[in-house]
Enzyme design. Structure first.
Site, PDB file in Angstrom:
ATOM      1  N   ASN B 121       8.704  26.293  76.875  1.00 26.33           N
ATOM      2  CA  ASN B 121       7.714  27.375  76.926  1.00 26.33           C
ATOM      3  C   ASN B 121       6.504  26.910  77.726  1.00 26.33           C
ATOM      4  O   ASN B 121       5.593  26.293  77.180  1.00 26.33           O
ATOM      5  CB  ASN B 121       7.335  27.791  75.500  1.00 26.33           C
ATOM      6  CG  ASN B 121       6.222  28.830  75.469  1.00 26.33           C
ATOM      7  OD1 ASN B 121       5.821  29.352  76.504  1.00 26.33           O
ATOM      8  ND2 ASN B 121       5.726  29.126  74.282  1.00 26.33           N
ATOM      9  N   CYS B 124       3.030  30.519  77.467  1.00 24.03           N
ATOM     10  CA  CYS B 124       2.268  31.264  76.468  1.00 24.03           C
ATOM     11  C   CYS B 124       0.904  31.629  77.058  1.00 24.03           C
ATOM     12  O   CYS B 124       0.174  30.764  77.526  1.00 24.03           O
ATOM     13  CB  CYS B 124       2.075  30.444  75.194  1.00 24.03           C
ATOM     14  SG  CYS B 124       1.117  31.335  73.963  1.00 24.03           S
ATOM     15  N   ILE B 183      10.620  37.676  80.580  1.00 18.59           N
ATOM     16  CA  ILE B 183       9.396  36.908  80.665  1.00 18.59           C
ATOM     17  C   ILE B 183       8.689  36.811  79.307  1.00 18.59           C
ATOM     18  O   ILE B 183       9.034  37.533  78.371  1.00 18.59           O
ATOM     19  CB  ILE B 183       8.386  37.528  81.693  1.00 18.59           C
ATOM     20  CG1 ILE B 183       7.975  38.912  81.277  1.00 18.59           C
ATOM     21  CG2 ILE B 183       8.914  37.472  83.071  1.00 18.59           C
ATOM     22  CD1 ILE B 183       6.826  39.453  82.135  1.00 18.59           C
ATOM     23  N   ASN B 184       7.723  35.925  79.310  1.00 18.43           N
ATOM     24  CA  ASN B 184       6.861  35.801  78.134  1.00 18.43           C
ATOM     25  C   ASN B 184       5.882  36.980  78.129  1.00 18.43           C
ATOM     26  O   ASN B 184       5.872  37.796  79.047  1.00 18.43           O
ATOM     27  CB  ASN B 184       6.101  34.474  78.193  1.00 18.43           C
ATOM     28  CG  ASN B 184       5.782  33.933  76.818  1.00 18.43           C
ATOM     29  OD1 ASN B 184       5.407  34.698  75.920  1.00 18.43           O
ATOM     30  ND2 ASN B 184       5.924  32.647  76.624  1.00 18.43           N
ATOM     31  N   GLY B 236      10.508  43.994  75.983  1.00 20.77           N
ATOM     32  CA  GLY B 236      10.550  45.420  75.708  1.00 20.77           C
ATOM     33  C   GLY B 236      11.917  46.018  75.451  1.00 20.77           C
ATOM     34  O   GLY B 236      12.081  47.231  75.546  1.00 20.77           O
ATOM     35  N   GLY B 257      12.584  40.636  70.819  1.00 21.23           N
ATOM     36  CA  GLY B 257      11.506  40.227  69.922  1.00 21.23           C
ATOM     37  C   GLY B 257      10.885  41.437  69.257  1.00 21.23           C
ATOM     38  O   GLY B 257      11.274  41.872  68.173  1.00 21.23           O
TER      39      GLY B 257
HETATM   40  C1  LIG Z   1       4.501  37.675  67.475  1.00 20.50           C
HETATM   41  C2  LIG Z   1       5.040  37.046  68.720  1.00 20.50           C
HETATM   42  C3  LIG Z   1       5.101  35.650  68.807  1.00 20.50           C
HETATM   43  C4  LIG Z   1       5.618  35.043  69.959  1.00 20.50           C
HETATM   44  N1  LIG Z   1       5.693  33.680  70.008  1.00 20.50           N
HETATM   45  C5  LIG Z   1       6.272  33.073  71.090  1.00 20.50           C
HETATM   46  C6  LIG Z   1       6.455  31.665  71.123  1.00 20.50           C
HETATM   47  O1  LIG Z   1       6.112  30.928  70.201  1.00 20.50           O
HETATM   48  N2  LIG Z   1       7.042  31.120  72.219  1.00 20.50           N
HETATM   49  C7  LIG Z   1       7.472  31.879  73.286  1.00 20.50           C
HETATM   50  O2  LIG Z   1       8.027  31.341  74.245  1.00 20.50           O
HETATM   51  N3  LIG Z   1       7.320  33.230  73.261  1.00 20.50           N
HETATM   52  C8  LIG Z   1       6.726  33.835  72.195  1.00 20.50           C
HETATM   53  N4  LIG Z   1       6.595  35.213  72.176  1.00 20.50           N
HETATM   54  C9  LIG Z   1       7.068  36.001  73.326  1.00 20.50           C
HETATM   55  C10 LIG Z   1       8.471  36.537  73.102  1.00 20.50           C
HETATM   56  O3  LIG Z   1       9.413  35.503  72.943  1.00 20.50           O
HETATM   57  C11 LIG Z   1       8.889  37.441  74.264  1.00 20.50           C
HETATM   58  O4  LIG Z   1       8.934  36.705  75.464  1.00 20.50           O
HETATM   59  C12 LIG Z   1       7.959  38.619  74.468  1.00 20.50           C
HETATM   60  O5  LIG Z   1       7.492  39.098  73.235  1.00 20.50           O
HETATM   61  C13 LIG Z   1       8.615  39.779  75.220  1.00 20.50           C
HETATM   62  O6  LIG Z   1       9.740  40.271  74.550  1.00 20.50           O
HETATM   63  P1  LIG Z   1       9.719  41.531  73.524  1.00 20.50           P
HETATM   64  O7  LIG Z   1       9.047  42.652  74.236  1.00 20.50           O
HETATM   65  O8  LIG Z   1      11.162  41.778  73.217  1.00 20.50           O
HETATM   66  O9  LIG Z   1       8.958  41.072  72.347  1.00 20.50           O
HETATM   67  C14 LIG Z   1       6.064  35.838  71.039  1.00 20.50           C
HETATM   68  C15 LIG Z   1       5.994  37.226  70.952  1.00 20.50           C
HETATM   69  C16 LIG Z   1       5.490  37.844  69.811  1.00 20.50           C
HETATM   70  C17 LIG Z   1       5.433  39.339  69.752  1.00 20.50           C
END
Ligand SMILES: Cc1cc2nc3c(=O)[nH]c(=O)nc-3n(C[C@H](O)[C@H](O)[C@H](O)COP(=O)(O)O)c2cc1C
Ligand SMILES: Cc1cc2nc3c(=O)[nH]c(=O)nc-3n(C[C@H](O)[C@H](O)[C@H](O)COP(=O)(O)OP(=O)(O)OC[C@H]3O[C@@H](n4cnc5c(N)ncnc54)[C@H](O)[C@@H]3O)c2cc1C
Ligand code: FES
Lengths: 266, 296
Positions: B121, B124, B183-184, B236, B257
């Site tokens: 990662n 972030c 992506i993150n 998303g 996520g």
């Molecule tokens: C509450 C929360 C905590 C997250 N913590 C991390 C993390 O510790 N490490 C990481 O690489 N991404 C983290 N993410 C990012 C997610 O892994 C992901 O890349 C991002 O949310 C986009 O996907 P989504 O729209 O399906 O949530 C986090 C996202 C959320 C919402």
């Protein structure tokens, strides 16, 4: 998009209507909001200080939470005055399950765990269900809600130093109870107290119980995973868990997760 | 039929995204049992971190902003959680954050025995000195990837943010990583008008959920057309159609996520069933669809 669970997703700004001192370290703050069920909680936000979960201790058009001062955030709650504003997101979580066919229920509390049980006692009484309460505290100074509970239930008070009521632990008082007469036992308190109460109940083969847990909560919407009890995400699926849920996840009993996510055995 | 190989085999192309229900081994085990093809853990680092004060999340119509702040118990304490998560019977990818190559090699060496793969990662968006601030430094990122590769033969994926994603993707390929994850969350912030202050306790946050999808799709598309290593799509996804869109853009697998917020853990089965039905109707294999819409 719509959330899958019924927690309100927005914080509302509410005014503190009243502050009541319950004892030397517990204060209740009152505010208006959606009417919760006993056992539900809200996330209290004080801007720049943080956001933390608190169980509703008063329920109605005006709700309240009773807060024990144990750290920075709870100290900030204690500093609030009528007229101050806070953010509230709630009611959250499931609340206690209640069945109208019950005739007698036993409530068991440890410390500030009496907070959500008080409105439960009131609800049970209003349904015509008899209530007995075992209230445990460290010492007589810590006692609060005694008159409130006495007006709705038969109360046995237990203090660890014997300064009021029976000397000992509330789990020992539970052990002395004849449980057959109760349709349900409801437990709320610190994790260590929960563990000993469950031990007593299981040893007596009494299975009709539910427990309100207070795991470390951060997001309160079922995403971060901090609040888990075993596989259960307590912020949205709890905080009240049934015996079945507890037994399925018993490996996590007595384990508390700190704000970093580290496990601590209590 | 939905089996995919991205360095390990998954029985379907859905994965739990890092940071969601990934603190405890038990919740990860539950997600595995709910149908996710693989699990990515919460990102862990060298030292225990408490994370940011609340509010740590803010829900919006278009998505979610979080500022959890990489709270984690430190990699050593995390070993037990990984062991429990494994009981779910799915591959476990351990997400790592850190600020130097040495930190990454230390963590990989310690956790290698229990992990099926690693996700680095470097993206972030809301923690000072970590994540995105590391990936802004391409040289440092390159060293981290090289060092990680030296220390394990297990699959390694690079988690990308919006910043430098193509450059970093190319370095990941050069350094023989197994894939990139795009992506993150995007850097985000809101102000609370009533309280006249930032809406999140940690002030700066990361944006996820539905509004992220087109941005993530663009990244996945670009990465697929430039790279030969695997691309994993995330951002998303809330339905089978969303997942298919990522696959057609070039993703071999997808992570979910924030979608859990809207659909619950059933979302993994929902996506899997949708894809299975789609393949049956179209009489094709999943790999035929990967990048099918990518015209470069
Ligand atoms: C509450 C929360 C905590 C997250 N913590 C991390 C993390 O510790 N490490 C990481 O690489 N991404 C983290 N993410 C990012 C997610 O892994 C992901 O890349 C991002 O949310 C986009 O996907 P989504 O729209 O399906 O949530 C986090 C996202 C959320 C919402
Ligand atoms: C569902 C639920 C209902 C609760 N109801 C009440 C209540 O009615 N009255 C009351 O006084 N307290 C209640 N609590 C506990 C309360 O949230 C903590 O006491 C409070 O957050 C402490 O914050 P602090 O900054 O003062 O203390 P800190 O110094 O931060 O922490 C002291 C201890 O409080 C606990 N704690 C801290 N933060 C949290 C958190 N985010 N979630 C859970 N526990 C935490 C931990 O055990 C910690 O060791 C409840 C907790 C939960 C989960
Ligand atoms: S507090 Fe985040 S999942 Fe329950």
């Amino acid at each position: 998009m719509e959330l899958r669970f019924k927690c309100p997703s927005t914080r509302s700004k509410v005014m503190i209507l009243k502050v009541k001192r319950e004892n030397y370290k517990v204060k209740t703050i009152f505010f208006k909001g959606k009417t919760p069920n006993p056992g539900q909680y809200c996330m209290i936000w004080i801007p720049r200080k943080g956001e933390k979960p608190m169980a509703y201790s008063y329920i109605g058009r005006i709700s309240g939470v009773s807060v024990e001062k144990i750290g920075n955030f709870t100290a900030s709650i204690h500093a609030l005055k009528p007229g101050d504003y806070i953010g509230v997101r709630g009611p959250c979580g499931n609340g206690f399950s209640v069945k109208k066919e019950w005739s007698e229920v036993l409530l068991v509390s440890g410390g500030v765990g009496i907070a959500p049980l008080a409105p439960l006692a009131e609800k049970l009484r209003s349904m015509g269900i008899r209530v007995k309460t075992l209230m445990g505290f460290k010492t007589s100074k810590d006692v609060f809600f005694l008159d409130r509970l006495r007006s709705k239930s038969e109360v046995v008070i237990v203090t660890e130093d014997g300064s009021l009521g029976i000397k000992g632990l509330v789990s020992e008082a539970l052990h002395s109870e004849k449980l057959d007469q109760y349709d349900q036992v409801v437990v709320c308190g610190p994790e260590a107290m929960i563990v000993s109460c469950i031990e007593v109940l299981e040893n007596k083969n009494f299975t009709d119980y539910q427990v309100s847990f207070s795991r470390y909560m951060k997001c309160g919407i079922g995403l971060c995973g901090h609040c888990s009890f075993g596989e259960i995400v307590t912020c949205i699926e709890g905080p009240v868990l049934s015996r079945e849920e507890i037994m399925e996840n018993h490996q996590d009993l007595g384990v508390f997760r700190t704000s970093s996510g580290r496990r601590e055995i209590v | 039929m939905l089996e995919v190989f991205i360095g390990f085999t998954m029985d379907n192309p859905t994965m739990l995204a890092s940071g969601i229900l990934g603190v405890s081994g038990y919740t990860m085990r539950r997600v595995a049992k709910s149908g996710a093809g693989a699990i990515v853990t919460k990102s862990v680092g060298i030292q225990e971190r408490e994370g940011n004060p609340g509010p740590v999340v803010l829900e919006e119509e278009f998505g979610l902003i979080n500022s959890i702040g990489l709270s984690n118990p430190g990699y050593r304490k995390f070993l037990d959680e990984i062991r429990i998560a494994r009981e779910g019977g799915k591959p476990i990818v351990v997400s790592l954050f850190g600020s130097s190559p040495e930190e990454f090699s230390e963590m990989i060496n310690y956790l290698e025995g229990e992990a099926d793969g690693f996700e680095l990662n470097l993206s972030c968006p809301h923690v000072k000195g970590l994540g995105m601030e590391v990936s802004s430094d391409l040289e440092l990122s390159e060293e981290i990837m090289g060092e990680a590769r030296k220390n394990t033969r297990k699959p390694i994926f690079l988690k990308l943010g919006i910043k430098n994603y193509l450059e970093l993707g190319k370095i990941a390929e050069e350094k023989k990583l197994d894939g990139v994850v795009a992506i993150n969350t995007l850097p985000a912030l809101r102000i609370d008008l009533e309280f006249k202050c930032p809406s999140l306790g940690g002030v700066r946050g990361g944006l996820s959920g539905p509004c992220l999808k087109p941005v993530a799709l663009r990244c996945v598309y670009d990465l697929y057309s430039e790279l030969d290593i695997k691309v994993i799509g995330v951002g998303g996804i809330t339905s089978g159609e969303d997942a298919l869109e990522f696959i057609m853009a070039g993703a071999s697998a997808v992570q979910i996520g924030t979608g859990i917020l809207y659909k619950g853990l059933e979302i993994f089965k929902e996506v899997e069933n949708y894809l299975r039905e789609y393949l049956r109707k179209e009489k094709c294999a999943l790999e035929d669809l990967v990048g099918i819409a990518n015209v470069g």
